[in-house]
Design a protein around this motif. Structure first.
Motif, PDB file in Angstrom:
ATOM      1  N   UNK A 279       0.817  -1.217   0.000  1.00 46.08           N
ATOM      2  CA  UNK A 279       0.000   0.000   0.000  1.00 46.08           C
ATOM      3  C   UNK A 279       0.851   1.267   0.000  1.00 46.08           C
ATOM      4  N   UNK A 280       1.912   1.281   0.812  1.00 45.70           N
ATOM      5  CA  UNK A 280       2.760   2.475   0.951  1.00 45.70           C
ATOM      6  C   UNK A 280       4.224   2.038   1.002  1.00 45.70           C
ATOM      7  N   UNK A 281       5.081   2.772   0.299  1.00 38.05           N
ATOM      8  CA  UNK A 281       6.518   2.486   0.287  1.00 38.05           C
ATOM      9  C   UNK A 281       7.226   3.421   1.267  1.00 38.05           C
ATOM     10  N   UNK A 282       8.131   2.859   2.082  1.00 37.95           N
ATOM     11  CA  UNK A 282       8.846   3.641   3.091  1.00 37.95           C
ATOM     12  C   UNK A 282      10.346   3.424   2.937  1.00 37.95           C
ATOM     13  N   UNK A 283      11.109   4.522   2.895  1.00 33.12           N
ATOM     14  CA  UNK A 283      12.562   4.446   2.758  1.00 33.12           C
ATOM     15  C   UNK A 283      13.207   5.414   3.764  1.00 33.12           C
ATOM     16  N   UNK A 284      13.566   4.937   4.966  1.00 35.59           N
ATOM     17  CA  UNK A 284      14.070   5.815   6.026  1.00 35.59           C
ATOM     18  C   UNK A 284      15.592   5.921   6.049  1.00 35.59           C
TER      19      UNK A 284
END
Length: 381
Positions: A279-284
Protein backbone atom coordinates in the motif's frame (compact mmCIF):
# COMPACT_ATOMS: atom_id res chain seq x y z
CA UNK A 1 32.86 4.50 -38.08
CA UNK A 2 33.79 1.48 -35.96
CA UNK A 3 32.07 0.79 -32.68
CA UNK A 4 33.65 1.92 -29.43
CA UNK A 5 34.45 -0.99 -27.15
CA UNK A 6 33.12 -0.20 -23.66
CA UNK A 7 33.93 -2.05 -20.45
CA UNK A 8 31.53 -1.49 -17.55
CA UNK A 9 32.94 -2.60 -14.22
CA UNK A 10 31.51 -3.08 -10.73
CA UNK A 11 32.96 -5.08 -7.86
CA UNK A 12 29.92 -7.12 -6.78
CA UNK A 13 27.38 -8.88 -9.00
CA UNK A 14 24.67 -9.24 -6.35
CA UNK A 15 21.35 -7.44 -6.81
CA UNK A 16 21.58 -3.76 -5.86
CA UNK A 17 21.10 -0.23 -7.14
CA UNK A 18 24.53 0.06 -8.74
CA UNK A 19 24.14 -3.32 -10.40
CA UNK A 20 20.70 -2.37 -11.74
CA UNK A 21 22.23 0.84 -13.15
CA UNK A 22 24.93 -1.20 -14.94
CA UNK A 23 22.35 -3.65 -16.30
CA UNK A 24 20.15 -0.89 -17.72
CA UNK A 25 23.17 0.89 -19.18
CA UNK A 26 24.20 -2.38 -20.84
CA UNK A 27 20.70 -2.86 -22.19
CA UNK A 28 20.10 0.64 -23.55
CA UNK A 29 23.46 1.93 -24.79
CA UNK A 30 23.25 2.36 -28.54
CA UNK A 31 24.52 -0.92 -29.98
CA UNK A 32 25.22 0.73 -33.34
CA UNK A 33 27.92 2.83 -31.70
CA UNK A 34 29.03 0.80 -28.68
CA UNK A 35 30.13 -2.75 -28.04
CA UNK A 36 29.48 -3.29 -24.34
CA UNK A 37 31.21 -5.82 -22.07
CA UNK A 38 31.16 -6.32 -18.30
CA UNK A 39 33.89 -6.98 -15.73
CA UNK A 40 32.75 -8.16 -12.30
CA UNK A 41 32.93 -11.15 -9.98
CA UNK A 42 32.43 -14.59 -11.49
CA UNK A 43 28.84 -15.28 -10.41
CA UNK A 44 25.82 -13.32 -9.25
CA UNK A 45 22.55 -11.71 -10.29
CA UNK A 46 24.19 -9.17 -12.62
CA UNK A 47 26.20 -11.84 -14.42
CA UNK A 48 23.05 -13.87 -15.07
CA UNK A 49 21.09 -10.84 -16.31
CA UNK A 50 23.67 -9.38 -18.70
CA UNK A 51 24.36 -12.81 -20.19
CA UNK A 52 20.67 -12.96 -21.10
CA UNK A 53 21.40 -9.89 -23.25
CA UNK A 54 24.26 -11.71 -24.96
CA UNK A 55 26.88 -9.54 -23.25
CA UNK A 56 30.42 -10.80 -22.65
CA UNK A 57 31.35 -11.03 -18.95
CA UNK A 58 34.98 -10.94 -17.81
CA UNK A 59 35.32 -12.51 -14.35
CA UNK A 60 37.84 -10.57 -12.27
CA UNK A 61 39.04 -10.62 -8.69
CA UNK A 62 38.50 -7.32 -6.86
CA UNK A 63 39.34 -7.12 -3.15
CA UNK A 64 38.36 -4.39 -0.71
CA UNK A 65 41.98 -4.17 0.38
CA UNK A 66 45.40 -4.07 -1.25
CA UNK A 67 45.81 -7.35 -3.08
CA UNK A 68 48.39 -8.55 -5.56
CA UNK A 69 45.83 -11.03 -6.89
CA UNK A 70 43.43 -8.20 -7.70
CA UNK A 71 46.16 -6.20 -9.41
CA UNK A 72 47.19 -9.19 -11.52
CA UNK A 73 43.60 -10.05 -12.42
CA UNK A 74 42.88 -6.57 -13.78
CA UNK A 75 46.30 -6.18 -15.38
CA UNK A 76 45.71 -9.45 -17.25
CA UNK A 77 42.32 -8.19 -18.45
CA UNK A 78 43.88 -5.01 -19.85
CA UNK A 79 46.72 -6.99 -21.43
CA UNK A 80 44.36 -9.43 -23.14
CA UNK A 81 41.77 -6.93 -24.38
CA UNK A 82 41.86 -3.43 -25.79
CA UNK A 83 39.00 -1.23 -24.61
CA UNK A 84 38.28 2.27 -25.86
CA UNK A 85 36.33 3.21 -22.74
CA UNK A 86 36.38 1.83 -19.18
CA UNK A 87 33.49 2.99 -17.00
CA UNK A 88 33.76 2.06 -13.31
CA UNK A 89 30.95 1.88 -10.74
CA UNK A 90 31.45 1.73 -6.99
CA UNK A 91 34.50 2.60 -4.92
CA UNK A 92 36.34 -0.73 -5.11
CA UNK A 93 36.07 -1.17 -8.88
CA UNK A 94 36.86 2.52 -9.34
CA UNK A 95 40.01 2.17 -7.25
CA UNK A 96 41.46 -0.91 -8.93
CA UNK A 97 40.59 -0.12 -12.54
CA UNK A 98 41.85 3.45 -12.39
CA UNK A 99 44.97 2.46 -10.46
CA UNK A 100 45.98 -0.30 -12.88
CA UNK A 101 45.23 1.87 -15.93
CA UNK A 102 47.84 4.42 -14.87
CA UNK A 103 50.67 2.24 -16.16
CA UNK A 104 49.11 1.38 -19.51
CA UNK A 105 50.83 2.68 -22.63
CA UNK A 106 47.56 2.78 -24.60
CA UNK A 107 45.23 3.98 -21.87
CA UNK A 108 41.45 3.86 -22.49
CA UNK A 109 39.15 6.73 -21.64
CA UNK A 110 38.36 6.34 -17.93
CA UNK A 111 35.00 7.29 -16.38
CA UNK A 112 33.86 6.77 -12.82
CA UNK A 113 30.31 7.01 -11.43
CA UNK A 114 29.63 7.86 -7.81
CA UNK A 115 26.49 6.05 -6.63
CA UNK A 116 26.55 8.05 -3.41
CA UNK A 117 29.73 9.03 -1.56
CA UNK A 118 29.26 6.56 1.25
CA UNK A 119 32.59 7.00 3.01
CA UNK A 120 31.80 10.67 3.69
CA UNK A 121 28.94 9.71 5.99
CA UNK A 122 29.98 9.22 9.61
CA UNK A 123 27.62 8.36 12.46
CA UNK A 124 28.76 10.13 15.66
CA UNK A 125 28.62 8.10 18.83
CA UNK A 126 28.83 4.75 17.06
CA UNK A 127 31.38 2.03 17.67
CA UNK A 128 34.40 2.60 15.44
CA UNK A 129 33.80 6.34 15.08
CA UNK A 130 37.55 7.10 15.04
CA UNK A 131 38.09 4.37 12.45
CA UNK A 132 35.36 5.93 10.29
CA UNK A 133 37.13 9.30 10.47
CA UNK A 134 40.44 7.76 9.45
CA UNK A 135 38.82 5.83 6.60
CA UNK A 136 37.12 9.00 5.40
CA UNK A 137 40.43 10.86 5.19
CA UNK A 138 42.23 7.98 3.47
CA UNK A 139 39.50 7.38 0.88
CA UNK A 140 39.25 11.08 0.07
CA UNK A 141 43.00 11.23 -0.54
CA UNK A 142 42.84 8.14 -2.76
CA UNK A 143 39.96 9.54 -4.84
CA UNK A 144 41.70 12.91 -5.15
CA UNK A 145 44.79 11.14 -6.47
CA UNK A 146 42.80 8.98 -8.91
CA UNK A 147 40.92 12.03 -10.19
CA UNK A 148 44.11 12.97 -12.06
CA UNK A 149 43.73 9.78 -14.08
CA UNK A 150 39.96 10.01 -14.64
CA UNK A 151 38.64 11.61 -17.82
CA UNK A 152 35.08 12.05 -16.58
CA UNK A 153 33.27 11.78 -13.23
CA UNK A 154 29.52 11.09 -13.26
CA UNK A 155 27.23 11.76 -10.30
CA UNK A 156 23.71 10.35 -10.12
CA UNK A 157 22.20 13.41 -8.40
CA UNK A 158 22.90 17.07 -7.73
CA UNK A 159 23.69 16.51 -4.04
CA UNK A 160 26.43 14.00 -4.91
CA UNK A 161 27.85 16.46 -7.44
CA UNK A 162 27.93 19.29 -4.88
CA UNK A 163 29.53 17.11 -2.21
CA UNK A 164 32.09 15.54 -4.57
CA UNK A 165 33.22 18.95 -5.82
CA UNK A 166 33.31 20.36 -2.28
CA UNK A 167 35.67 17.62 -1.03
CA UNK A 168 37.70 17.79 -4.26
CA UNK A 169 37.15 14.22 -5.48
CA UNK A 170 35.53 15.76 -8.58
CA UNK A 171 36.07 18.97 -10.52
CA UNK A 172 33.36 20.93 -12.34
CA UNK A 173 35.29 20.90 -15.61
CA UNK A 174 35.07 17.12 -15.99
CA UNK A 175 32.06 16.17 -13.87
CA UNK A 176 28.51 15.57 -15.11
CA UNK A 177 25.19 14.74 -13.49
CA UNK A 178 23.31 11.85 -15.08
CA UNK A 179 20.30 10.78 -13.04
CA UNK A 180 19.56 7.12 -12.45
CA UNK A 181 17.03 5.75 -14.89
CA UNK A 182 14.41 3.02 -14.61
CA UNK A 183 12.22 1.18 -17.08
CA UNK A 184 9.19 3.37 -16.47
CA UNK A 185 7.02 1.57 -19.02
CA UNK A 186 7.44 -1.64 -17.01
CA UNK A 187 6.16 -0.02 -13.81
CA UNK A 188 3.49 2.20 -15.35
CA UNK A 189 0.80 -0.46 -14.94
CA UNK A 190 0.84 -2.38 -11.62
CA UNK A 191 0.20 -6.09 -11.53
CA UNK A 192 -3.30 -7.02 -10.37
CA UNK A 193 -3.29 -6.38 -6.60
CA UNK A 194 -4.89 -9.68 -5.60
CA UNK A 195 -2.52 -11.71 -7.78
CA UNK A 196 0.47 -9.84 -6.38
CA UNK A 197 -0.71 -10.26 -2.80
CA UNK A 198 -1.17 -13.99 -3.14
CA UNK A 199 2.41 -14.25 -4.37
CA UNK A 200 3.71 -12.80 -1.10
CA UNK A 201 1.10 -14.23 1.24
CA UNK A 202 -0.47 -10.86 2.06
CA UNK A 203 -4.12 -10.79 3.10
CA UNK A 204 -6.54 -9.05 0.73
CA UNK A 205 -7.61 -6.51 3.38
CA UNK A 206 -4.27 -6.04 5.18
CA UNK A 207 -2.57 -2.65 5.07
CA UNK A 208 1.04 -3.26 3.99
CA UNK A 209 3.99 -0.91 4.36
CA UNK A 210 6.83 -1.99 2.06
CA UNK A 211 10.57 -1.34 2.10
CA UNK A 212 13.32 -2.37 -0.30
CA UNK A 213 16.97 -2.07 0.71
CA UNK A 214 19.94 -4.05 1.92
CA UNK A 215 20.00 -4.55 5.66
CA UNK A 216 22.76 -2.07 6.42
CA UNK A 217 23.07 0.92 8.73
CA UNK A 218 22.69 3.26 5.75
CA UNK A 219 19.09 2.16 5.09
CA UNK A 220 17.77 3.06 8.55
CA UNK A 221 15.83 -0.13 9.28
CA UNK A 222 16.24 0.37 13.02
CA UNK A 223 14.26 3.61 12.82
CA UNK A 224 11.66 2.04 10.53
CA UNK A 225 11.04 -0.80 12.98
CA UNK A 226 10.84 1.53 15.97
CA UNK A 227 8.46 3.88 14.16
CA UNK A 228 6.30 1.00 12.98
CA UNK A 229 6.09 -0.34 16.55
CA UNK A 230 4.42 2.92 17.64
CA UNK A 231 1.55 2.60 15.16
CA UNK A 232 -1.68 1.76 16.91
CA UNK A 233 -3.24 -0.38 14.21
CA UNK A 234 -3.04 -3.78 12.57
CA UNK A 235 -0.85 -2.76 9.63
CA UNK A 236 2.01 -5.02 8.55
CA UNK A 237 5.53 -4.23 7.36
CA UNK A 238 7.28 -6.17 4.58
CA UNK A 239 11.02 -5.71 4.08
CA UNK A 240 12.81 -6.92 0.94
CA UNK A 241 16.57 -7.16 1.22
CA UNK A 242 19.39 -8.95 2.98
CA UNK A 243 22.65 -7.93 4.56
CA UNK A 244 24.88 -7.81 7.60
CA UNK A 245 22.11 -6.51 9.91
CA UNK A 246 19.56 -9.22 9.08
CA UNK A 247 19.68 -11.04 12.41
CA UNK A 248 20.03 -7.82 14.38
CA UNK A 249 16.91 -6.46 12.65
CA UNK A 250 14.96 -9.65 13.30
CA UNK A 251 16.06 -9.46 16.95
CA UNK A 252 14.90 -5.85 17.22
CA UNK A 253 11.47 -6.80 15.84
CA UNK A 254 11.25 -9.47 18.54
CA UNK A 255 12.33 -6.98 21.21
CA UNK A 256 9.66 -4.50 20.08
CA UNK A 257 7.08 -7.30 20.07
CA UNK A 258 6.13 -6.70 16.45
CA UNK A 259 7.61 -9.91 15.04
CA UNK A 260 4.15 -11.18 14.04
CA UNK A 261 3.52 -8.05 11.95
CA UNK A 262 6.93 -7.75 10.27
CA UNK A 263 7.98 -9.91 7.33
CA UNK A 264 11.65 -10.18 6.32
CA UNK A 265 11.43 -11.46 2.75
CA UNK A 266 15.16 -11.58 1.94
CA UNK A 267 16.82 -10.47 -1.28
CA UNK A 268 14.47 -10.74 -4.26
CA UNK A 269 14.36 -9.63 -7.86
CA UNK A 270 10.54 -9.48 -8.21
CA UNK A 271 10.33 -5.85 -7.12
CA UNK A 272 7.61 -5.00 -9.66
CA UNK A 273 5.35 -7.63 -8.13
CA UNK A 274 6.24 -6.55 -4.58
CA UNK A 275 5.47 -2.90 -5.23
CA UNK A 276 2.18 -3.92 -6.84
CA UNK A 277 1.23 -5.75 -3.64
CA UNK A 278 1.98 -3.10 -0.99
CA UNK A 279 0.00 0.00 0.00
CA UNK A 280 2.76 2.48 0.95
CA UNK A 281 6.52 2.49 0.29
CA UNK A 282 8.85 3.64 3.09
CA UNK A 283 12.56 4.45 2.76
CA UNK A 284 14.07 5.81 6.03
CA UNK A 285 17.68 6.00 4.79
CA UNK A 286 20.37 7.89 6.69
CA UNK A 287 22.10 8.76 3.42
CA UNK A 288 21.60 7.94 -0.25
CA UNK A 289 22.76 8.62 -3.75
CA UNK A 290 19.59 8.36 -5.78
CA UNK A 291 17.61 5.24 -4.79
CA UNK A 292 16.26 3.25 -7.71
CA UNK A 293 13.66 1.46 -5.56
CA UNK A 294 12.11 4.83 -4.69
CA UNK A 295 11.90 5.78 -8.37
CA UNK A 296 10.21 2.45 -9.11
CA UNK A 297 7.70 2.93 -6.28
CA UNK A 298 6.83 6.39 -7.59
CA UNK A 299 6.52 5.06 -11.13
CA UNK A 300 4.09 2.36 -10.06
CA UNK A 301 1.99 4.98 -8.29
CA UNK A 302 2.56 4.14 -4.62
CA UNK A 303 2.47 6.77 -1.86
CA UNK A 304 6.06 7.17 -0.66
CA UNK A 305 7.60 8.21 2.66
CA UNK A 306 11.34 8.85 2.65
CA UNK A 307 14.12 10.58 4.54
CA UNK A 308 15.01 14.09 3.40
CA UNK A 309 18.63 13.21 2.64
CA UNK A 310 20.96 13.68 -0.33
CA UNK A 311 19.29 12.91 -3.68
CA UNK A 312 15.86 12.04 -2.27
CA UNK A 313 14.49 15.65 -2.16
CA UNK A 314 15.45 15.87 -5.84
CA UNK A 315 12.78 13.21 -6.43
CA UNK A 316 10.17 13.93 -3.75
CA UNK A 317 8.65 17.29 -2.89
CA UNK A 318 7.13 17.02 0.58
CA UNK A 319 3.35 16.98 0.47
CA UNK A 320 3.30 17.13 -3.32
CA UNK A 321 4.31 13.71 -4.61
CA UNK A 322 5.29 12.09 -1.30
CA UNK A 323 6.25 12.71 2.30
CA UNK A 324 9.72 13.66 3.54
CA UNK A 325 10.85 13.15 7.13
CA UNK A 326 14.13 14.00 8.91
CA UNK A 327 16.51 11.02 9.11
CA UNK A 328 16.67 9.15 12.45
CA UNK A 329 13.47 10.91 13.60
CA UNK A 330 11.22 8.12 14.85
CA UNK A 331 8.31 10.40 15.84
CA UNK A 332 8.19 12.14 12.45
CA UNK A 333 8.35 8.81 10.64
CA UNK A 334 5.54 7.38 12.81
CA UNK A 335 3.37 10.42 12.10
CA UNK A 336 3.97 10.16 8.35
CA UNK A 337 3.10 6.45 8.36
CA UNK A 338 -0.02 7.13 10.43
CA UNK A 339 -1.03 9.85 7.95
CA UNK A 340 -0.49 7.46 5.04
CA UNK A 341 -2.84 4.91 6.60
CA UNK A 342 -5.57 7.54 6.69
CA UNK A 343 -4.83 8.53 3.09
CA UNK A 344 -3.30 5.54 1.26
CA UNK A 345 -3.39 7.21 -2.12
CA UNK A 346 -0.50 8.79 -4.04
CA UNK A 347 -0.41 12.56 -4.16
CA UNK A 348 0.56 14.27 -7.43
CA UNK A 349 1.99 11.60 -9.77
CA UNK A 350 5.71 12.05 -10.28
CA UNK A 351 5.94 10.29 -13.62
CA UNK A 352 3.80 11.37 -16.51
CA UNK A 353 3.60 15.00 -15.39
CA UNK A 354 4.98 17.31 -18.06
CA UNK A 355 6.36 19.85 -15.60
CA UNK A 356 8.15 17.60 -13.12
CA UNK A 357 11.17 16.72 -15.24
CA UNK A 358 10.53 13.00 -14.82
CA UNK A 359 11.88 12.23 -18.32
CA UNK A 360 15.40 12.49 -16.89
CA UNK A 361 14.74 9.30 -14.89
CA UNK A 362 14.01 7.13 -17.93
CA UNK A 363 16.59 4.37 -18.47
CA UNK A 364 16.88 5.10 -22.19
CA UNK A 365 17.54 8.78 -21.46
CA UNK A 366 20.22 7.86 -18.92
CA UNK A 367 21.95 5.63 -21.46
CA UNK A 368 21.75 8.30 -24.17
CA UNK A 369 23.34 10.94 -21.94
CA UNK A 370 26.15 8.61 -20.88
CA UNK A 371 26.69 7.53 -24.48
CA UNK A 372 27.07 11.18 -25.45
CA UNK A 373 29.74 11.59 -22.76
CA UNK A 374 31.59 8.59 -24.21
CA UNK A 375 31.55 10.06 -27.72
CA UNK A 376 32.56 13.57 -26.67
CA UNK A 377 35.34 12.21 -24.51
CA UNK A 378 36.77 10.07 -27.31
CA UNK A 379 36.70 12.96 -29.78
CA UNK A 380 38.61 15.22 -27.40
CA UNK A 381 41.14 12.54 -26.42
Amino acid sequence: MSKLRVLLTIDEASLGGGQMHVLLLTKYLDRENFEVEIATEQTGWLVDEVRKLGTIVHPISIANKLSWKSYQSIRQLFSSHKFDIVHTHGGTAGFWMRLVSIGLTDRPMMLHTYHGLHYLHILPGTIGFIFQLIKRVIFRLIDRFLLKYTDRIICVCQSDYDRAVAVKVAHPTNTSIVYNGIEIERFATPLDRDIARRRFGFGASEFIFGNVGRLHTQKGHEYLLRAFAKLNNSARLAIVGDGELRYESIGLADELKIERRVMFLGARSDIYEFLSAIDVFVLPSLWEGQPIALLEALAIGKPCIASAVDGIPEIITNGVNGYLVPPRNIEALTQAMDRAIDRPQPLTPFFGSSDCGSARFVAQQMATEIGNLYRVGRKSA
